[in-house]
Design an enzyme around this catalytic site. Sequence first.
Site, PDB file in Angstrom:
ATOM      1  N   ASN A  52       0.869  -1.254  -0.242  1.00 20.98           N
ATOM      2  CA  ASN A  52      -0.087  -0.091  -0.057  1.00 20.98           C
ATOM      3  C   ASN A  52       0.637   1.392   0.021  1.00 20.98           C
ATOM      4  O   ASN A  52       1.697   1.345   0.816  1.00 20.98           O
ATOM      5  CB  ASN A  52      -0.990  -0.046   1.184  1.00 20.98           C
ATOM      6  CG  ASN A  52      -2.088   1.015   1.123  1.00 20.98           C
ATOM      7  OD1 ASN A  52      -2.372   1.400   0.081  1.00 20.98           O
ATOM      8  ND2 ASN A  52      -2.868   1.073   2.334  1.00 20.98           N
ATOM      9  N   ARG A 162     -13.077  -5.453  16.028  1.00 18.18           N
ATOM     10  CA  ARG A 162     -12.107  -4.275  16.360  1.00 18.18           C
ATOM     11  C   ARG A 162     -12.657  -2.840  16.621  1.00 18.18           C
ATOM     12  O   ARG A 162     -13.532  -2.577  15.822  1.00 18.18           O
ATOM     13  CB  ARG A 162     -11.036  -4.365  15.443  1.00 18.18           C
ATOM     14  CG  ARG A 162      -9.928  -3.194  15.463  1.00 18.18           C
ATOM     15  CD  ARG A 162      -8.852  -2.996  14.403  1.00 18.18           C
ATOM     16  NE  ARG A 162      -9.055  -2.040  13.922  1.00 18.18           N
ATOM     17  CZ  ARG A 162      -8.329  -1.364  12.963  1.00 18.18           C
ATOM     18  NH1 ARG A 162      -7.279  -1.798  12.697  1.00 18.18           N
ATOM     19  NH2 ARG A 162      -8.633  -0.259  12.366  1.00 18.18           N
ATOM     20  N   TYR A 174      -6.508   7.553  14.090  1.00 15.68           N
ATOM     21  CA  TYR A 174      -6.135   6.214  13.227  1.00 15.68           C
ATOM     22  C   TYR A 174      -7.559   5.280  13.430  1.00 15.68           C
ATOM     23  O   TYR A 174      -8.332   5.219  14.365  1.00 15.68           O
ATOM     24  CB  TYR A 174      -4.943   5.440  13.872  1.00 15.68           C
ATOM     25  CG  TYR A 174      -5.127   4.199  13.024  1.00 15.68           C
ATOM     26  CD1 TYR A 174      -4.605   3.903  11.881  1.00 15.68           C
ATOM     27  CD2 TYR A 174      -5.659   3.036  13.848  1.00 15.68           C
ATOM     28  CE1 TYR A 174      -4.957   2.649  11.098  1.00 15.68           C
ATOM     29  CE2 TYR A 174      -5.797   1.853  13.218  1.00 15.68           C
ATOM     30  CZ  TYR A 174      -5.577   1.667  11.782  1.00 15.68           C
ATOM     31  OH  TYR A 174      -5.782   0.361  11.189  1.00 15.68           O
ATOM     32  N   ASP A 225      -6.274  -1.468  17.898  1.00 12.31           N
ATOM     33  CA  ASP A 225      -5.347  -1.241  17.302  1.00 12.31           C
ATOM     34  C   ASP A 225      -4.683   0.145  17.882  1.00 12.31           C
ATOM     35  O   ASP A 225      -5.185   1.155  17.695  1.00 12.31           O
ATOM     36  CB  ASP A 225      -5.363  -1.202  15.669  1.00 12.31           C
ATOM     37  CG  ASP A 225      -4.161  -1.335  14.931  1.00 12.31           C
ATOM     38  OD1 ASP A 225      -3.082  -0.981  15.550  1.00 12.31           O
ATOM     39  OD2 ASP A 225      -4.121  -1.517  13.853  1.00 12.31           O
ATOM     40  N   HIS A 227      -1.788   1.165  16.680  1.00  8.02           N
ATOM     41  CA  HIS A 227      -1.081   1.856  15.446  1.00  8.02           C
ATOM     42  C   HIS A 227       0.187   2.434  15.596  1.00  8.02           C
ATOM     43  O   HIS A 227       0.465   3.466  15.286  1.00  8.02           O
ATOM     44  CB  HIS A 227      -2.100   2.457  14.733  1.00  8.02           C
ATOM     45  CG  HIS A 227      -1.770   2.037  12.988  1.00  8.02           C
ATOM     46  ND1 HIS A 227      -1.093   2.909  12.131  1.00  8.02           N
ATOM     47  CD2 HIS A 227      -2.284   1.134  12.242  1.00  8.02           C
ATOM     48  CE1 HIS A 227      -1.257   2.484  10.829  1.00  8.02           C
ATOM     49  NE2 HIS A 227      -1.916   1.229  11.093  1.00  8.02           N
ATOM     50  N   GLU A 251      -3.135  -4.210  19.823  1.00  6.75           N
ATOM     51  CA  GLU A 251      -2.189  -4.297  18.367  1.00  6.75           C
ATOM     52  C   GLU A 251      -1.139  -3.252  18.466  1.00  6.75           C
ATOM     53  O   GLU A 251      -1.598  -2.026  18.611  1.00  6.75           O
ATOM     54  CB  GLU A 251      -3.068  -4.477  17.358  1.00  6.75           C
ATOM     55  CG  GLU A 251      -2.227  -4.658  16.047  1.00  6.75           C
ATOM     56  CD  GLU A 251      -3.707  -4.675  14.875  1.00  6.75           C
ATOM     57  OE1 GLU A 251      -4.530  -4.872  15.161  1.00  6.75           O
ATOM     58  OE2 GLU A 251      -3.146  -4.239  13.779  1.00  6.75           O
ATOM     59  N   GLU A 277       2.090  -6.862  11.472  1.00  6.36           N
ATOM     60  CA  GLU A 277       1.483  -6.591  10.211  1.00  6.36           C
ATOM     61  C   GLU A 277       2.594  -5.978   9.226  1.00  6.36           C
ATOM     62  O   GLU A 277       2.524  -5.932   7.926  1.00  6.36           O
ATOM     63  CB  GLU A 277       0.442  -5.692  10.134  1.00  6.36           C
ATOM     64  CG  GLU A 277       0.467  -4.526  10.440  1.00  6.36           C
ATOM     65  CD  GLU A 277      -0.635  -3.366  10.671  1.00  6.36           C
ATOM     66  OE1 GLU A 277      -1.716  -4.133  11.099  1.00  6.36           O
ATOM     67  OE2 GLU A 277      -0.631  -2.166  10.299  1.00  6.36           O
ATOM     68  N   ARG A 298       1.093 -11.340  13.496  1.00  2.00           N
ATOM     69  CA  ARG A 298       0.143 -10.852  12.464  1.00  2.00           C
ATOM     70  C   ARG A 298       1.000 -10.724  11.289  1.00  2.00           C
ATOM     71  O   ARG A 298       0.280 -10.181  10.306  1.00  2.00           O
ATOM     72  CB  ARG A 298      -0.330  -9.205  12.867  1.00  2.00           C
ATOM     73  CG  ARG A 298      -1.045  -9.491  13.952  1.00  2.00           C
ATOM     74  CD  ARG A 298      -1.879  -8.071  14.566  1.00  2.00           C
ATOM     75  NE  ARG A 298      -2.099  -7.089  13.306  1.00  2.00           N
ATOM     76  CZ  ARG A 298      -3.183  -7.316  12.676  1.00  2.00           C
ATOM     77  NH1 ARG A 298      -3.982  -8.262  12.442  1.00  2.00           N
ATOM     78  NH2 ARG A 298      -3.393  -6.254  11.700  1.00  2.00           N
ATOM     79  N   GLU A 354      -7.980 -10.977  10.371  1.00  2.00           N
ATOM     80  CA  GLU A 354      -8.738  -9.951  10.259  1.00  2.00           C
ATOM     81  C   GLU A 354      -9.427  -9.860   8.645  1.00  2.00           C
ATOM     82  O   GLU A 354      -8.967 -10.421   7.858  1.00  2.00           O
ATOM     83  CB  GLU A 354      -7.372  -8.804  10.070  1.00  2.00           C
ATOM     84  CG  GLU A 354      -8.391  -7.208   9.868  1.00  2.00           C
ATOM     85  CD  GLU A 354      -7.146  -6.163   9.958  1.00  2.00           C
ATOM     86  OE1 GLU A 354      -5.954  -6.617   9.495  1.00  2.00           O
ATOM     87  OE2 GLU A 354      -7.523  -4.928  10.182  1.00  2.00           O
ATOM     88  N   TRP A 417       2.776   7.326  12.007  1.00  2.00           N
ATOM     89  CA  TRP A 417       1.282   7.205  11.712  1.00  2.00           C
ATOM     90  C   TRP A 417       0.847   5.581  12.005  1.00  2.00           C
ATOM     91  O   TRP A 417       1.644   4.729  11.875  1.00  2.00           O
ATOM     92  CB  TRP A 417       1.061   7.519  10.064  1.00  2.00           C
ATOM     93  CG  TRP A 417      -0.281   7.355  10.074  1.00  2.00           C
ATOM     94  CD1 TRP A 417      -1.412   7.959  10.395  1.00  2.00           C
ATOM     95  CD2 TRP A 417      -0.945   6.177   9.289  1.00  2.00           C
ATOM     96  NE1 TRP A 417      -2.525   7.532   9.815  1.00  2.00           N
ATOM     97  CE2 TRP A 417      -2.137   6.185   9.196  1.00  2.00           C
ATOM     98  CE3 TRP A 417      -0.401   4.802   8.661  1.00  2.00           C
ATOM     99  CZ2 TRP A 417      -3.273   5.299   8.688  1.00  2.00           C
ATOM    100  CZ3 TRP A 417      -1.153   3.808   8.109  1.00  2.00           C
ATOM    101  CH2 TRP A 417      -2.739   4.090   8.113  1.00  2.00           C
TER     102      TRP A 417
HETATM  103  C1  CS2 Z   1      -4.440  -1.713  10.149  1.00  2.00           C
HETATM  104  C2  CS2 Z   1      -4.087  -1.489   8.559  1.00  2.00           C
HETATM  105  O1  CS2 Z   1      -5.920  -3.469   9.608  1.00  2.00           O
HETATM  106  C3  CS2 Z   1      -4.870  -2.848  10.396  1.00  2.00           C
HETATM  107  O2  CS2 Z   1      -4.589  -3.560  11.473  1.00  2.00           O
HETATM  108  O3  CS2 Z   1      -3.090  -1.463  10.857  1.00  2.00           O
HETATM  109  O4  CS2 Z   1      -5.127  -0.783   8.171  1.00  2.00           O
HETATM  110  C4  CS2 Z   1      -3.077  -0.519   7.965  1.00  2.00           C
HETATM  111  O5  CS2 Z   1      -3.058   0.754   8.488  1.00  2.00           O
HETATM  112  C5  CS2 Z   1      -3.143  -0.706   6.595  1.00  2.00           C
HETATM  113  O6  CS2 Z   1      -3.000  -1.917   6.055  1.00  2.00           O
HETATM  114  C6  CS2 Z   1      -1.572   0.070   6.006  1.00  2.00           C
HETATM  115  O7  CS2 Z   1      -1.615  -0.067   4.745  1.00  2.00           O
HETATM  116 MG    MG Z   2      -2.872  -2.764  12.333  1.00  2.00          MG
END
Ligand code: CS2
Ligand code: MG
Length: 417
Positions: A52, A162, A174, A225, A227, A251, A277, A298, A354, A417
């Site tokens: 992404n 979530r 976020y 999350d 983030h 998370e 992730e 993840r 997810e 972010w």
């Molecule tokens: C996020 C994602 O789904 C999640 O847990 O952290 O939305 C993440 O922000 C995006 O995949 C970024 O491309």
């Molecule tokens: Mg995430």
Amino acid sequence: MQLNKITSEPVHSSSAIIRAARVIVTSPGRNFVTLKIETDQGVYGIGDATLNGRELSVVSYLEDHVIPNLIGKDAQRIEDIWQFLYRGAYWRRGPVTMSAIAAVDTALWDIKAKLAGMPLYQLLGGRSRDGVLVYGHANGSDIEHTVDEVGRYMSLGYKAIRAQSGIPGVKGAYGVGRGDMYYEPADGTLPTETLWNTSSYLNFAPKLFEKLRDVHGFDIELLHDVHHRLTPIEAGRLGKDLEPYRLFWMEDATPAENQEAFKLIRQHTTTPLAVGEIFNTIWDCKDLIQNQLIDYIRTTVVHAGGITHLRRIADLASMYQVRTGSHGATDLSPVCMGAALHFDTWVPNFGIQEYMRHTPETDAVFPHDYRFDDGYLKVGDTPGHGVDIDEALAAKYPYQPMQLPVARLQDGTMWNW
Ligand code: CS2
Ligand code: MG
């Protein structure tokens, strides 16, 4: 013995020689990168290569540096091709390299399963479960709205949800959606600037979950999350404050480059921790797993080297009772989701998956046989991973340059972010 015309290797009766491979970029609402590999057996496979906000770097990596190495190789030799691409690059790891390898690997597993006439989970070792428990995304502009959204997801049949919410004093928190379907972060040709305030968030988050438990009780799994926004000691405090609300997981509480940081969080809370992730190899996971600093890993098919590598990560995790919880945001295409669901159907130490749902336009470009059924996703029995691409439809949605947002503190300092 018959020899391969390009590589001079012996051709076995089960060989399927790769004769072409190409990259398809499409944007049915958001960008997706897909690799299609064709063999001389008339069987093809597809793999997701979407990174992404940095999509074209993987397109170039595949077209300029990977595809020329694939032509003439035996698609049945998945492990050898994986090792060739990983060791052969010399420059190991990283999201671009590992997403490209993942796309090849996923397409090759798709081909192998089609040649075997089996759904992919059968090749991995067969079913360990009837359905894959998924969590959906409820998000709202404030606490009341998020409480309603969680209720709506419960009525859709979700068993795990979530919850994210707008926070007073935090511009562009976020996880808060702009449309009515879900959150879609990549939203501008240049990054949207958001504002972050740790104190506001730390005061707010426990109130959100207190209200959610008051209204919806404890029979629903709730996830959250962070983030990557907190320092380790702040994450420890948040985990402790959330303990009464029994989260399934917290998370990405702090950035995970410094893995030692998780020791500090662990010393302060029993809230389960999920990370990974943005990890791309087993080496990112190793210390966190071996030191039992996390509960869920993840990593995904598309960003962590495909099925071949994800299986290694899951096996390592299983030795420490760490379970899987693969990333499944909408920026991972239905091809990744299909492959992930076959993996989840097999993997013994499965935790959760997810699932954000793609738009109808995306679903039409990627016809698939997985389906949602009362809180679970179920794979079909189509040979392969069960996801295809409609190339004519894909061509109607050209690439749109898009980037992820950035975050700054009130005084202008760049933040995570
Ligand atoms: C996020 C994602 O789904 C999640 O847990 O952290 O939305 C993440 O922000 C995006 O995949 C970024 O491309
Ligand atoms: Mg995430």
